[in-house]
Design a protein around this motif. Structure first.
Motif, PDB file in Angstrom:
ATOM      1  N   GLY A   2       0.824  -1.216   0.000  1.00  0.00           N
ATOM      2  CA  GLY A   2       0.000   0.000   0.000  1.00  0.00           C
ATOM      3  C   GLY A   2       0.851   1.255   0.000  1.00  0.00           C
ATOM      4  N   GLY A  27       0.454   4.610   3.524  1.00  0.00           N
ATOM      5  CA  GLY A  27       1.637   3.819   3.169  1.00  0.00           C
ATOM      6  C   GLY A  27       2.661   4.653   2.421  1.00  0.00           C
ATOM      7  N   SER A  68       1.301  -2.352  -4.772  1.00  0.00           N
ATOM      8  CA  SER A  68      -0.112  -1.976  -4.924  1.00  0.00           C
ATOM      9  C   SER A  68      -0.627  -2.665  -6.179  1.00  0.00           C
ATOM     10  N   THR A 127      -2.354  -0.891  -8.454  1.00  0.00           N
ATOM     11  CA  THR A 127      -2.228   0.133  -9.500  1.00  0.00           C
ATOM     12  C   THR A 127      -0.755   0.431  -9.735  1.00  0.00           C
ATOM     13  N   GLU A 163       0.653   4.304 -10.042  1.00  0.00           N
ATOM     14  CA  GLU A 163       0.847   5.002  -8.761  1.00  0.00           C
ATOM     15  C   GLU A 163       2.122   4.526  -8.081  1.00  0.00           C
ATOM     16  N   ASP A 215      -1.650  -8.008  -5.968  1.00  0.00           N
ATOM     17  CA  ASP A 215      -2.947  -7.954  -5.286  1.00  0.00           C
ATOM     18  C   ASP A 215      -2.834  -8.846  -4.059  1.00  0.00           C
ATOM     19  N   SER A 257      -4.773  -9.589  -1.836  1.00  0.00           N
ATOM     20  CA  SER A 257      -5.923 -10.415  -1.435  1.00  0.00           C
ATOM     21  C   SER A 257      -5.704 -11.869  -1.854  1.00  0.00           C
ATOM     22  N   ALA A 300       0.681  -2.028   5.041  1.00  0.00           N
ATOM     23  CA  ALA A 300      -0.211  -0.859   5.018  1.00  0.00           C
ATOM     24  C   ALA A 300      -1.299  -0.941   3.950  1.00  0.00           C
ATOM     25  N   GLN A 343      -7.007  -7.122   4.825  1.00  0.00           N
ATOM     26  CA  GLN A 343      -6.706  -6.441   6.097  1.00  0.00           C
ATOM     27  C   GLN A 343      -6.141  -7.374   7.171  1.00  0.00           C
ATOM     28  N   ILE A 348      -0.198  -1.829  10.272  1.00  0.00           N
ATOM     29  CA  ILE A 348      -1.026  -0.629  10.424  1.00  0.00           C
ATOM     30  C   ILE A 348      -2.357  -1.034  11.050  1.00  0.00           C
ATOM     31  N   PRO A 372      -3.162   4.702  13.338  1.00  0.00           N
ATOM     32  CA  PRO A 372      -3.483   6.072  12.891  1.00  0.00           C
ATOM     33  C   PRO A 372      -4.874   6.473  13.373  1.00  0.00           C
ATOM     34  N   TRP A 421      -7.525   9.850  12.451  1.00  0.00           N
ATOM     35  CA  TRP A 421      -8.304  10.238  11.271  1.00  0.00           C
ATOM     36  C   TRP A 421      -7.434  10.945  10.249  1.00  0.00           C
ATOM     37  N   PHE A 422      -7.325  10.344   9.074  1.00  0.00           N
ATOM     38  CA  PHE A 422      -6.529  10.883   7.972  1.00  0.00           C
ATOM     39  C   PHE A 422      -7.402  10.885   6.721  1.00  0.00           C
ATOM     40  N   LYS A 452      -7.974   8.243   0.140  1.00  0.00           N
ATOM     41  CA  LYS A 452      -9.006   7.678  -0.747  1.00  0.00           C
ATOM     42  C   LYS A 452      -9.943   6.787   0.067  1.00  0.00           C
ATOM     43  N   MET A 453      -9.374   6.047   1.025  1.00  0.00           N
ATOM     44  CA  MET A 453     -10.207   5.121   1.803  1.00  0.00           C
ATOM     45  C   MET A 453     -11.256   5.841   2.641  1.00  0.00           C
ATOM     46  N   THR A 454     -10.921   7.031   3.115  1.00  0.00           N
ATOM     47  CA  THR A 454     -11.822   7.729   4.048  1.00  0.00           C
ATOM     48  C   THR A 454     -12.529   8.930   3.406  1.00  0.00           C
TER      49      THR A 454
HETATM   50  P1  NAP Z   1      -5.653   4.482   0.575  1.00  0.00           P
HETATM   51  O1  NAP Z   1      -5.183   5.859   0.353  1.00  0.00           O
HETATM   52  O2  NAP Z   1      -6.867   3.997  -0.136  1.00  0.00           O
HETATM   53  O3  NAP Z   1      -4.407   3.508   0.281  1.00  0.00           O
HETATM   54  C1  NAP Z   1      -4.550   2.127   0.336  1.00  0.00           C
HETATM   55  C2  NAP Z   1      -3.356   1.482  -0.333  1.00  0.00           C
HETATM   56  O4  NAP Z   1      -3.516   0.054  -0.232  1.00  0.00           O
HETATM   57  C3  NAP Z   1      -3.246   1.825  -1.810  1.00  0.00           C
HETATM   58  O5  NAP Z   1      -1.895   1.932  -2.162  1.00  0.00           O
HETATM   59  C4  NAP Z   1      -3.882   0.613  -2.468  1.00  0.00           C
HETATM   60  O6  NAP Z   1      -3.385   0.454  -3.780  1.00  0.00           O
HETATM   61  C5  NAP Z   1      -3.416  -0.519  -1.532  1.00  0.00           C
HETATM   62  N1  NAP Z   1      -4.258  -1.702  -1.644  1.00  0.00           N
HETATM   63  C6  NAP Z   1      -5.578  -1.807  -1.381  1.00  0.00           C
HETATM   64  N2  NAP Z   1      -6.009  -3.047  -1.655  1.00  0.00           N
HETATM   65  C7  NAP Z   1      -4.919  -3.750  -2.097  1.00  0.00           C
HETATM   66  C8  NAP Z   1      -4.711  -5.080  -2.552  1.00  0.00           C
HETATM   67  N3  NAP Z   1      -5.710  -5.971  -2.635  1.00  0.00           N
HETATM   68  N4  NAP Z   1      -3.471  -5.443  -2.934  1.00  0.00           N
HETATM   69  C9  NAP Z   1      -2.445  -4.545  -2.888  1.00  0.00           C
HETATM   70  N5  NAP Z   1      -2.580  -3.281  -2.460  1.00  0.00           N
HETATM   71  C10 NAP Z   1      -3.817  -2.886  -2.082  1.00  0.00           C
HETATM   72  O7  NAP Z   1      -5.977   4.200   2.125  1.00  0.00           O
HETATM   73  P2  NAP Z   1      -5.198   4.627   3.456  1.00  0.00           P
HETATM   74  O8  NAP Z   1      -6.131   5.423   4.263  1.00  0.00           O
HETATM   75  O9  NAP Z   1      -3.861   5.127   3.150  1.00  0.00           O
HETATM   76  O10 NAP Z   1      -5.081   3.193   4.170  1.00  0.00           O
HETATM   77  C11 NAP Z   1      -3.827   2.540   4.397  1.00  0.00           C
HETATM   78  C12 NAP Z   1      -3.935   1.689   5.651  1.00  0.00           C
HETATM   79  O11 NAP Z   1      -4.152   2.553   6.770  1.00  0.00           O
HETATM   80  C13 NAP Z   1      -5.113   0.708   5.630  1.00  0.00           C
HETATM   81  O12 NAP Z   1      -4.729  -0.485   6.275  1.00  0.00           O
HETATM   82  C14 NAP Z   1      -6.154   1.412   6.464  1.00  0.00           C
HETATM   83  O13 NAP Z   1      -7.054   0.501   7.044  1.00  0.00           O
HETATM   84  C15 NAP Z   1      -5.269   2.083   7.494  1.00  0.00           C
HETATM   85  N6  NAP Z   1      -5.857   3.208   8.232  1.00  0.00           N
HETATM   86  C16 NAP Z   1      -6.270   4.334   7.591  1.00  0.00           C
HETATM   87  C17 NAP Z   1      -6.795   5.390   8.345  1.00  0.00           C
HETATM   88  C18 NAP Z   1      -7.251   6.677   7.715  1.00  0.00           C
HETATM   89  O14 NAP Z   1      -7.789   7.546   8.437  1.00  0.00           O
HETATM   90  N7  NAP Z   1      -7.076   6.886   6.429  1.00  0.00           N
HETATM   91  C19 NAP Z   1      -6.893   5.275   9.737  1.00  0.00           C
HETATM   92  C20 NAP Z   1      -6.458   4.103  10.347  1.00  0.00           C
HETATM   93  C21 NAP Z   1      -5.936   3.086   9.581  1.00  0.00           C
HETATM   94  P3  NAP Z   1      -4.294  -0.148  -4.976  1.00  0.00           P
HETATM   95  O15 NAP Z   1      -5.710   0.302  -4.770  1.00  0.00           O
HETATM   96  O16 NAP Z   1      -3.643   0.375  -6.210  1.00  0.00           O
HETATM   97  O17 NAP Z   1      -4.129  -1.624  -4.858  1.00  0.00           O
END
Ligand code: NAP
Length: 255
Positions: free
Chosen positions: A17, A23, A41, A43, A46, A67, A69, A94, A118, A144, A190, A192-193, A196-198
């Protein structure tokens, strides 16, 4: 000198990630501290862009399309990084995503797909990496986590919380079993950040204001905020710390 213990020169770090979001911030921090970096990742564009930016810092960098998963891709990823760099010193798990639904609406497919990334990927990537680290005489694994590892549950995140609570249990279990091999296993939680996920969470202005009012440090996190904890846990400055989670949450959990 203590400052030298934070340096990661000569180390190789893989950040799943690592192409964007949290990440990406962690990978950047590890590269700035001296590590050569692999990011993974699905993608590839990226990932390549992130790798180019690390290279500009004077590090060797590799973008791997994987991937996580799928277990076969988790194993291929670790093997590709080790074959490319000849070693693996730091693994940061991550990669992640979320499925937000009311508990009553989750399907078995939701469960399988979220847990595959996850939790299962974290488990088996760490196992594969730890075998390499054991042969090398040590290493660092950083998972993470999330506020949901401990005392936070929002609406519609029961599945996410299940996985992240598992990540904390896994962190502790691995820390115990891998300690004899000089492998430290810790987590970063972490708060709140905006990523894309949030992004949907941040579209609700009333919710944003509610969250902000609960944040002692008065702002949301940005990916660079995680770099300090990540460099610390990846470096020999944290050699006597294992099985812990460090929250980087602007003080959220003290409320
Ligand atoms: P993000 O911007 O959507 O980034 C997620 C990353 O994970 C991307 O690089 C994505 O790349 C990769 N990814 C997702 N599914 C994947 C797969 N099947 N295989 C390989 N790579 C994969 O989200 P983020 O917020 O940075 O999240 C990163 C981590 O932090 C996660 O574990 C999330 O649960 C955790 N987290 C986030 C927050 C927050 O507030 N944002 C808070 C606590 C914890 P591709 O889509 O290109 O595969």
């Amino acid at each position: 000198m203590i400052i030298d213990k934070f340096k990661l020169n000569g180390k190789v770090a893989l950040v799943t990630g690592g192409a964007r979001g949290l990440g990406r911030g962690i990978a950047q921090g590890l590269a700035e501290a001296g590590a050569d970096i692999a990011v993974a990742s699905r993608t590839v564009e990226e990932g390549k862009k992130a790798a180019e930016e690390m290279t500009a810092l004077g590090r060797k960098a590799l973008a791997v399309q994987a991937d996580v998963s799928k277990l076969s891709e988790v194993y291929r990823l670790i093997d590709e990084v080790v074959n490319h760099f000849g070693r693996l010193d730091v693994l940061v798990n991550a990669a992640g995503f979320n499925i937000r639904k009311h508990f009553l609406d989750f399907t078995e497919e939701d469960y399988e797909s979220l847990m595959a990334v996850q939790l299962r990927a974290v488990f088996f990537a760490s196992q594969r990496a730890a075998k390499v680290m054991k042969e090398q005489g040590g290493g660092k694994i950083i998972n993470i986590g999330s506020l949901t590892c401990v005392e936070f549950a929002g609406p519609n995140i029961a599945l996410y919380g299940t996985a992240k609570s598992g990540v904390l249990g896994l962190t502790r279990g691995m820390a115990k079993d891998l300690a004899p091999y000089n492998i430290n296993v810790n987590a970063i939680g972490p708060g709140w950040f905006k990523t894309k996920m949030t992004e949907k969470v941040f579209q609700d202005e009333a919710n944003v204001q509610r969250m902000l009012s609960r944040l002692p440090l008065g702002r949301f996190g940005v990916p660079e905020d995680l770099a300090g904890a990540a460099v610390f846990l990846a470096s020999s400055a944290s050699d006597y710390i294992t099985g812990q989670i460090i929250f980087v949450d602007g003080g959220w959990l003290i409320n």
